[in-house]
Motif scaffolding. Structure first.
Motif, PDB file in Angstrom:
ATOM      1  N   ASP A 122      18.080  45.539  54.461  1.00 32.62           N
ATOM      2  CA  ASP A 122      18.154  46.729  53.616  1.00 32.62           C
ATOM      3  C   ASP A 122      18.738  46.325  52.268  1.00 32.62           C
ATOM      4  OD1 ASP A 122      18.625  49.139  52.398  1.00 32.62           O
ATOM      5  OD2 ASP A 122      19.699  50.039  54.054  1.00 32.62           O
TER       6      ASP A 122
ATOM      7  N   ARG B  65      19.395  47.626  48.277  1.00 35.17           N
ATOM      8  CA  ARG B  65      19.426  48.794  47.403  1.00 35.17           C
ATOM      9  C   ARG B  65      19.871  48.378  46.012  1.00 35.17           C
ATOM     10  NH1 ARG B  65      22.529  52.968  51.575  1.00 35.17           N
ATOM     11  NH2 ARG B  65      21.314  52.369  53.415  1.00 35.17           N
TER      12      ARG B  65
ATOM     13  N   GLU C  51      13.798  47.467  54.181  1.00 32.12           N
ATOM     14  CA  GLU C  51      14.089  48.670  53.412  1.00 32.12           C
ATOM     15  C   GLU C  51      14.485  48.268  51.997  1.00 32.12           C
ATOM     16  OE1 GLU C  51      16.871  51.233  55.471  1.00 32.12           O
ATOM     17  OE2 GLU C  51      16.213  50.474  57.417  1.00 32.12           O
TER      18      GLU C  51
END
Length: 301
Positions: free
Chosen positions: A61, A63, A95
């Motif tokens: 993940d 971000r 992600e």
């Protein structure tokens, strides 16, 4: 700069299953030769990705919201190739959040290096072009996507048809779709209804901030009622519920903060609830608020 946790919240020392939870670039230094604007930020992001890739190969993940990446302001001869290469080094990346980065025309460069398909892709306010969505709809990512956020991109004109094609390609896997503040009007929503009806596993749909009428919301509710897993729809204040007519170029700030007639809004909400009950979908939540009960549970992958 980077933090990792297991899915159950345990720290590095207590679990073998680690993933990158957050890459925070807000603390990057503002002084020195690398503080030359958005491109310097991109270089710093690439270096951070290198560090993450080397130390945490199990990262799933990533971000990078509000990273100030802007392809319109890159120095001569520069591109996002370095960042793309480092994204490609994250072998288990599933992600990715690149929100508020102006990536116009660069999506294939950034996602084409990834070693596997993404399950969650968040691209809000990224100034995407038709070629970006065309690439995405034809890429290996589309049939694997469980979560897609395109909020803040103008889907009302040249992006509409590529977006329709993307929805068709992602229909079998998509669980969560956010298209808030995308300038969608009744005609565009009507065009999106058939591909939405093909998203048999869809659990949540975010439409807040789009200038839609009650007639369009009724058609959407009745058209998506057969989707068994659709439990949450965050809809905009219907344009019928404003005291004043919308200006020719209505902004999302007007749609969210304008003069809403509370009585009309209450009647509209009651009508939607009646339609849900009549359609046998009293279990579904239709709301104008992201803080409504049950919202966090609905948006988990």
């Amino acid at each position: 700069m980077a933090t990792g946790e297991s899915r159950d919240g345990t720290s590095h020392g207590h679990s073998k299953r680690q993933r990158l939870q957050l890459l925070d670039v807000t603390g990057l230094p503002e002084d020195g030769p690398e503080s030359a604007g958005p491109w310097a930020t991109t270089v710093s992001l690439a270096k951070a990705c290198i560090e993450v890739a080397e130390r945490q190969r199990a990262a799933a993940d990533l971000r990078l919201p509000y990273s100030n990446v802007d392809v319109r302001r890159l120095p001569p001869g520069a591109d996002l190739g370095g960042l793309a290469a480092q994204l490609g080094a994250l072998a288990r990346l599933k992600e990715l959040n690149l929100g508020s980065s102006r990536l116009s025309g660069q999506l294939q460069l950034l996602l084409g290096t990834l070693q596997g398909p993404l399950e969650s892709l968040e691209l809000p306010f990224c100034s995407l072009l038709p070629c970006d969505l065309c690439y995405l709809s034809q890429s290996p990512h589309a049939p694997a996507l469980k979560k897609l956020d395109l909020s803040g991109n103008n889907l009302s004109a040249s992006l509409l048809q590529p977006f329709v094609e993307l929805l068709v390609a992602a229909a079998a896997s998509l669980l969560h779709l956010d298209v808030m503040e995308c300038r969608l009007r009744d005609a565009q929503l009507q065009a999106l209804l058939p591909p939405l009806q093909r998203c048999a596993r869809l659990r949540s749909l975010g439409l807040f901030g789009n200038p839609l009428s009650m007639a369009a919301l009724r058609a959407l509710l009745l058209g998506t009622a057969p989707l068994p897993d659709l439990r949450l729809v965050v809809y905009p204040y219907p344009v019928d519920c404003y005291r004043d007519d919308l200006p020719p170029s209505s902004s999302s700030s007007f749609l969210s903060d304008g003069a809403v007639d509370e009585e009309r809004l209450a009647r509209a909400a009651a009508e939607l609830q009646d339609l849900l009950r009549s359609a046998g979908r009293a279990d579904a939540v239709w709301t104008t608020s992201l803080s409504a009960p049950g919202v966090p549970d609905c948006i988990e992958l």
